[in-house]
Scaffold this active site. Sequence first.
Site: not given
Length: 318
Positions: A11-12, A33, A36, A97, A120, A151, A155, A165
């Site tokens: 990605g970017f 995957n 994007t 997901k 991120a 989104y 996040k 965790y």
Amino acid sequence: MKHVLITGGAGFIGSHLCERYLEQGCRVTAIDNFVTGRPENVAHLKGEKAFRLVEHDVSTPFTPSMEKEFGKVDVVMHFACPASPIDFERIPLEIMKVDSYGTFHTLEVARANKARFVIASTSEIYGDPLVHPQTEDYWGNVNTTGKRSCYDETKRFSEASATVYRNKWGVNTGIVRIFNTYGPRMRLDDGRVVPNFCGQALRGQPITVYGTGQQTRSFCFVDDLVEGIMRLTASDCNDPVNIGNPDEYTMLEFAKVVLKAVPGTKSEIVYKPLLHHDDPKQRKPDITRARKVLNGWEPKVSLAEGLGRTLEYFRTKL
Ligand code: UDP
């Protein structure tokens, strides 16, 4: 040789991280995957012995044979997630997901390997912020049923997952809250303001300012962001850290900056309706914590310089 596993590695932002960790002498496994991300973003790394690109959707579990092939992992960076408002309409379930199942799957790899884990996160977790500039202790103003909720809400969930965790299993987690970032390898057609305005100015098409253009954003050049993320990863900081450039512009001001950066363009500013009413009215990071915990880190690249380098990249993509 440290082994860094980066999801969203094509990605970017992920591709810049791959490049920098390889330069530092690390072994890098990029997982993508290509929903994007693009293979061309890491094509120049293909010949490097220490680099491996694995096609996999991290929303589904890693198979035992994949994990065996990874070997020992020292750092897990979960950077796989489409982040453009047009993706929120196009692929909302994929986003949810990767931020939920994908976060658990990558946290499990970190737990099994006793690895440092960095997720991120985003300035979007502050929603349409009522505190300005945004400090990390602001809890945000998010619409859980709005157009961006696939989104921003997930996040927030992924930050909560990392925290659980850490508390339950002792995983050494880091959370980077990324503010609007731009630079080479952004998709020209991803619908965000920087590629839109740059593409429009380069093509001589109208510059589409949404709404009144009085909403603000603060733009960070990708090299500055990546430096901050690498310092955060190398640290033992478990608290969320804003990384961004506090240099704030209204979208109308930004449109004028882009016009100036493309001399001779025939583009003119036009106004269009906002894509949705949850569009945050203002956004600017408070980077006091980043300066303190990341050894004086702060952005170095000015908008004029960063935009010049970004336009150079976009020219090659037209
Ligand atoms: N925007 C705009 N014209 C465009 C694309 C975006 O005026 O062609 C505005 C958008 O409404 C928002 C800001 O620019 O207020 C930043 O949008 P972007 O999609 O880049 O990122 P966001 O920070 O909203 O996730």
